[in-house]
Design an enzyme around this catalytic site. Structure first.
Site, mmCIF file in Angstrom:
data_model
loop_
_atom_site.group_PDB
_atom_site.id
_atom_site.type_symbol
_atom_site.label_atom_id
_atom_site.label_comp_id
_atom_site.label_asym_id
_atom_site.label_seq_id
_atom_site.Cartn_x
_atom_site.Cartn_y
_atom_site.Cartn_z
ATOM 1 N N GLY A 1 0.818 -1.208 0.000
ATOM 2 C CA GLY A 1 0.000 0.000 0.000
ATOM 3 C C GLY A 1 0.848 1.253 0.000
ATOM 4 N N ALA A 2 1.878 1.286 -0.868
ATOM 5 C CA ALA A 2 2.842 2.381 -0.835
ATOM 6 C C ALA A 2 2.497 3.546 -1.752
ATOM 7 C CB ALA A 2 4.229 1.853 -1.197
ATOM 8 N N GLY B 1 -1.082 7.865 0.917
ATOM 9 C CA GLY B 1 -1.213 7.966 2.368
ATOM 10 C C GLY B 1 0.029 7.620 3.154
ATOM 11 N N GLY C 1 1.638 4.763 3.597
ATOM 12 C CA GLY C 1 2.652 3.963 2.920
ATOM 13 C C GLY C 1 3.561 4.793 2.047
ATOM 14 N N SER D 1 -4.662 -1.109 14.280
ATOM 15 C CA SER D 1 -5.531 -0.011 14.705
ATOM 16 C C SER D 1 -5.936 -0.228 16.149
ATOM 17 C CB SER D 1 -6.777 0.046 13.830
ATOM 18 O OG SER D 1 -7.699 0.996 14.328
ATOM 19 N N TYR E 1 -14.132 -3.943 9.877
ATOM 20 C CA TYR E 1 -12.791 -3.372 9.982
ATOM 21 C C TYR E 1 -12.169 -3.679 11.340
ATOM 22 C CZ TYR E 1 -9.171 0.233 10.465
ATOM 23 O OH TYR E 1 -7.984 0.891 10.689
#
Length: 266
Positions: free
Chosen positions: A8-9, A12, A14, A138, A161
């Site tokens: 996920g780079a 955001g 990442g 989280s 989530y």
């Protein structure tokens, strides 16, 4: 130079971490879902240091495993795996979504994908020891319902989530015990609350933290002694903290492993 894979780079947290690590002398293996965005990111990262791109949709277990194989073949030394990619609460009131394999989407991307990728890369991480696994979790964690593991009943994106993030924390603690003595550390963190990202804005939530705030804990676990000397720990930012009590329940770990193996087909 140490090598790091960041999932996920392309946006955001990442993306921010990728640039910080490239500037610090890491070889950055940047994962993204979109080929064009990944290519552009790598081009930008190469103005700071060495970078390589890897494209995969983490909502497909076949692509997750292929990603692991491609990384291992191209980079037989891997010092850090940062499991950062994730799916947030979603648009308020949105219905249940499924992955390519028919699993609830948040469970698939936030939990099953990092477990499958970590398993695929463990031989490389072991061979590269001392090495690290950093799981971006989280503080929003909710007990699992093994009778409804895929949150099919009374679906709510927030619940899905939070269950996925509790599963990731529990997996981290169980894996740390499994890897004790190997030189591979594995930790999980809550980077910051409601970071200013597209994921948070999509959920209709007012951001409370900057991306820089969230990156501090990830970078600390990646680069400082705290990320290597300790293992099986949960952090709130850069501070040691406690996950949800259920995440430490060893009986639950066994049930989670069985449910996970069933969904992964192992």
């Amino acid at each position: 130079m140490p090598t790091v894979l960041i999932t996920g780079a392309t946006s955001g947290l990442g993306r921010y971490v990728a640039f910080e690590l490239a500037r610090s002398g890491f070889v950055v293996l940047a994962h993204g879902r979109d080929p064009g965005r990944t290519e552009r990111l790598v081009a930008e990262l190469r103005t700071e240091g060495e970078a390589h791109g890897f494209v995969a949709d983490l909502a497909s277990l076949a692509q997750v495993r292929e990603l692991g194989s491609r990384v291992a073949a191209a980079h037989p030394r891997l010092d850090v795996l940062i499991n950062n990619a994730g799916v947030g609460f979603g648009i308020p009131g949105a219905g249940r979504e499924e992955s390519a394999d028919g699993h609830e989407l948040r469970l698939a991307v936030n939990y099953l994908a990092p477990v499958a990728l970590t398993r695929a890369l463990l031989p490389v991480l072991r061979a590269s020891a001392p090495s690290r696994i950093v799981n971006v979790g989280s503080a929003g964690q909710q007990p699992l319902d093994f009778d409804d593991f895929g949150t099919a009943r009374d679906y709510d994106g927030v619940t899905a989530y939070r269950r996925s993030k509790l599963a990731l924390a529990a997996h981290t603690f169980a894996l740390a015990e499994e890897l004790a003595g190997t030189g591979v550390s594995v930790n999980v963190l809550h980077p910051a609350t409601f970071i200013d990202t597209a994921m948070v804005r999509e959920a209709g939530v007012e951001p409370l933290s900057t991306i820089s705030d969230g990156a501090a804990g990830v970078l600390a676990l990646t680069t400082t002694e705290s990320g290597q000397a300790g293992t099986g720990q949960y952090f709130d930012g850069t501070s040691p903290a406690r996950a949800h009590a259920e995440a430490y329940d060893r009986d639950m770990w066994k049930r989670l492993e069985a449910a996970t193996d069933r969904l992964l087909g192992t």
